[in-house]
Scaffold this motif. Structure first.
Motif, mmCIF file in Angstrom:
data_model
loop_
_atom_site.group_PDB
_atom_site.id
_atom_site.type_symbol
_atom_site.label_atom_id
_atom_site.label_comp_id
_atom_site.label_asym_id
_atom_site.label_seq_id
_atom_site.Cartn_x
_atom_site.Cartn_y
_atom_site.Cartn_z
ATOM 1 N N LEU A 128 23.095 43.997 93.582
ATOM 2 C CA LEU A 128 21.923 43.539 92.839
ATOM 3 C C LEU A 128 21.964 42.031 92.642
ATOM 4 N N ARG A 129 23.144 41.517 92.314
ATOM 5 C CA ARG A 129 23.272 40.062 92.170
ATOM 6 C C ARG A 129 22.943 39.360 93.484
ATOM 7 N N THR A 130 23.444 39.881 94.580
ATOM 8 C CA THR A 130 23.207 39.260 95.886
ATOM 9 C C THR A 130 21.720 39.109 96.168
ATOM 10 N N TRP A 131 20.971 40.188 95.976
ATOM 11 C CA TRP A 131 19.554 40.159 96.349
ATOM 12 C C TRP A 131 18.696 39.480 95.293
ATOM 13 N N PHE A 132 19.134 39.476 94.039
ATOM 14 C CA PHE A 132 18.439 38.669 93.044
ATOM 15 C C PHE A 132 18.579 37.192 93.388
ATOM 16 N N TYR A 133 19.796 36.784 93.769
ATOM 17 C CA TYR A 133 20.015 35.385 94.155
ATOM 18 C C TYR A 133 19.194 35.029 95.395
ATOM 19 N N ALA A 134 19.250 35.899 96.397
ATOM 20 C CA ALA A 134 18.530 35.622 97.649
ATOM 21 C C ALA A 134 17.021 35.591 97.419
ATOM 22 N N GLY A 135 16.543 36.416 96.495
ATOM 23 C CA GLY A 135 15.107 36.496 96.239
ATOM 24 C C GLY A 135 14.541 35.306 95.502
ATOM 25 N N PHE A 136 15.419 34.365 95.129
ATOM 26 C CA PHE A 136 14.928 33.184 94.410
ATOM 27 C C PHE A 136 13.912 32.411 95.245
ATOM 28 N N ILE A 137 13.971 32.552 96.575
ATOM 29 C CA ILE A 137 13.094 31.774 97.443
ATOM 30 C C ILE A 137 11.621 32.098 97.191
ATOM 31 N N VAL A 138 11.329 33.332 96.777
ATOM 32 C CA VAL A 138 9.941 33.717 96.491
ATOM 33 C C VAL A 138 9.445 32.989 95.241
ATOM 34 N N ASN A 203 -4.277 14.676 99.495
ATOM 35 C CA ASN A 203 -4.833 13.390 99.891
ATOM 36 C C ASN A 203 -4.690 13.171 101.396
ATOM 37 N N SER A 204 -3.498 13.419 101.918
ATOM 38 C CA SER A 204 -3.236 13.348 103.353
ATOM 39 C C SER A 204 -2.020 14.211 103.636
ATOM 40 N N ALA A 205 -1.736 14.453 104.910
ATOM 41 C CA ALA A 205 -0.596 15.293 105.269
ATOM 42 C C ALA A 205 0.709 14.695 104.747
ATOM 43 N N ALA A 206 0.835 13.380 104.801
ATOM 44 C CA ALA A 206 2.044 12.722 104.314
ATOM 45 C C ALA A 206 2.175 12.887 102.804
ATOM 46 N N ASN A 207 1.075 12.765 102.085
ATOM 47 C CA ASN A 207 1.101 12.931 100.629
ATOM 48 C C ASN A 207 1.424 14.371 100.238
ATOM 49 N N VAL A 208 0.894 15.326 100.997
ATOM 50 C CA VAL A 208 1.213 16.738 100.754
ATOM 51 C C VAL A 208 2.707 16.968 100.947
ATOM 52 N N SER A 209 3.268 16.398 102.006
ATOM 53 C CA SER A 209 4.701 16.538 102.280
ATOM 54 C C SER A 209 5.527 15.941 101.143
ATOM 55 N N ALA A 210 5.093 14.786 100.635
ATOM 56 C CA ALA A 210 5.811 14.152 99.526
ATOM 57 C C ALA A 210 5.752 15.025 98.272
ATOM 58 N N SER A 211 4.607 15.613 97.990
ATOM 59 C CA SER A 211 4.456 16.482 96.814
ATOM 60 C C SER A 211 5.371 17.698 96.910
ATOM 61 N N LEU A 212 5.374 18.334 98.075
ATOM 62 C CA LEU A 212 6.212 19.517 98.269
ATOM 63 C C LEU A 212 7.691 19.146 98.283
ATOM 64 N N GLY A 213 8.007 17.994 98.901
ATOM 65 C CA GLY A 213 9.400 17.565 98.963
ATOM 66 C C GLY A 213 9.983 17.256 97.596
ATOM 67 N N LEU A 214 9.216 16.585 96.744
ATOM 68 C CA LEU A 214 9.683 16.280 95.393
ATOM 69 C C LEU A 214 9.827 17.533 94.545
ATOM 70 N N SER A 215 9.002 18.530 94.813
ATOM 71 C CA SER A 215 8.989 19.746 94.000
ATOM 72 C C SER A 215 10.048 20.753 94.429
ATOM 73 N N PHE A 216 10.455 20.715 95.698
ATOM 74 C CA PHE A 216 11.297 21.777 96.251
ATOM 75 C C PHE A 216 12.631 21.909 95.521
ATOM 76 N N GLY A 217 13.356 20.803 95.363
ATOM 77 C CA GLY A 217 14.669 20.878 94.724
ATOM 78 C C GLY A 217 14.589 21.363 93.289
ATOM 79 N N MET A 218 13.657 20.793 92.513
ATOM 80 C CA MET A 218 13.469 21.212 91.132
ATOM 81 C C MET A 218 13.110 22.692 91.055
ATOM 82 N N ALA A 219 12.168 23.109 91.909
ATOM 83 C CA ALA A 219 11.735 24.506 91.915
ATOM 84 C C ALA A 219 12.883 25.430 92.296
ATOM 85 N N GLY A 220 13.723 24.981 93.226
ATOM 86 C CA GLY A 220 14.861 25.790 93.653
ATOM 87 C C GLY A 220 15.843 26.052 92.525
#
Length: 296
Positions: A128-138, A203-220
């Protein structure tokens, strides 16, 4: 299953700048390994939690379990291969990928050791711990998208990005690239070829990438924390199932001739300072003896 087409469906659906690093080299191999293992893993995992299969198709449960564990290891290898540049490759992102790989591999290993020792209750807990940890990606994806949408409202967030990467994102419209990021073309306008990209989702593809990139680590990290706490809460709220499986473990270990039946696996009474566990039959006999002694 369409995402197994790494250069097709996955390329079109991922963050605009992700394909810059994933298109070739070891990172192309890494994302292919990751997707080719995690997608069938997610499908096969469902069957491990079907009670009828666990009770009436034990051979399938075992074989499916071995396959899933192998796929988990392969997916972790793939994730580690692409961690350096995943969503910008910030240090907190690389660390999150590494920590999740350690946590899932470690938990799966403990689950495997316990089931080989017929310690079914501990096998359940560590699986259960294994799959709870792995499921964090959702949960991560949900938090990441919400965060990317909120960042522009707050303002003042930027992600450093190389001009070559930005140019790749604007491949079909270099004029727009020159207009939005003139620093990439100005003498001494960059820092070793890098510029700050505003985190403005949409705003643009580059700005979208920056938004997702800044958010990914925190969200993880937030998602992993929620899942790590959640699985412990669930285990704490289901002690009856754990006790039932501990007694089942006792019977099977006794029949198999293990020493310390009921505690032949990695249990706290053997490895820690917990009181020595006693089977339900022993506790019932003690209770009857106490009742007899209390009779006048």
């Amino acid at each position: 299953m369409q995402y197994l087409s790494v250069g097709g469906k996955f390329k079109d659906g991922t963050s605009p700048s992700e394909w810059y690093h994933l298109r070739d080299g070891h990172e192309r191999i890494g994302i292919t390994l990751h997707l080719a293992s995690v997608i069938p893993l997610g499908f096969l995992l469902v069957f491990q939690f079907v009670p009828w299969i666990r009770h009436h198709a034990l051979i399938f449960h075992r074989i499916n379990g071995y396959v899933i564990l192998l796929l988990l290891l392969i997916s972790n290898v793939g994730a580690l291969m692409i961690a350096r540049h995943t969503f910008g490759g910030e240090l907190e992102t690389q660390l999150a990928v590494g920590v999740v790989a350690i946590m899932t591999t470690g938990s799966a290993t403990l689950a495997y050791i316990n089931i080989k020792r017929l310690q079914i209750d501990q096998h359940r807990a560590w699986m259960l711990r294994t799959w709870f940890y792995a499921g964090f990606i959702v949960t991560l994806r949900i938090i990441m998208i919400l965060s990317a949408l909120i960042l522009p409202k707050v303002g003042g967030f930027y992600q450093a990005m190389p001009c070559d990467k930005i140019s790749y994102v604007f491949e079909d419209d270099q004029a727009d690239f020159r207009e939005k990021f003139p620093a990439c073309f100005a003498p001494n306008g960059t820092t070793n070829g890098w510029v700050a990209v505003p985190a403005i989702f949409g705003n643009s593809a580059a700005n979208v990438s920056a938004s997702l990139g800044l958010s990914f680590g925190m969200a993880g990290w937030l998602a992993l924390t929620l899942h790590a706490i959640g699985v412990e809460v669930y285990l704490a709220l289901t002690p009856k199932e754990g006790n039932r499986l501990r007694n089942v473990s006792y019977q099977r270990q006794l029949e198999a001739g293990f020493r310390h039946p009921g505690s032949a696996g990695l249990t706290s009474d053997r490895l820690g300072d917990a009181e020595v566990w006693q089977p339900a039959s022993h506790n019932a006999n003690e209770k009857k003896l106490e009742e007899r002694c209390s009779e006048p």
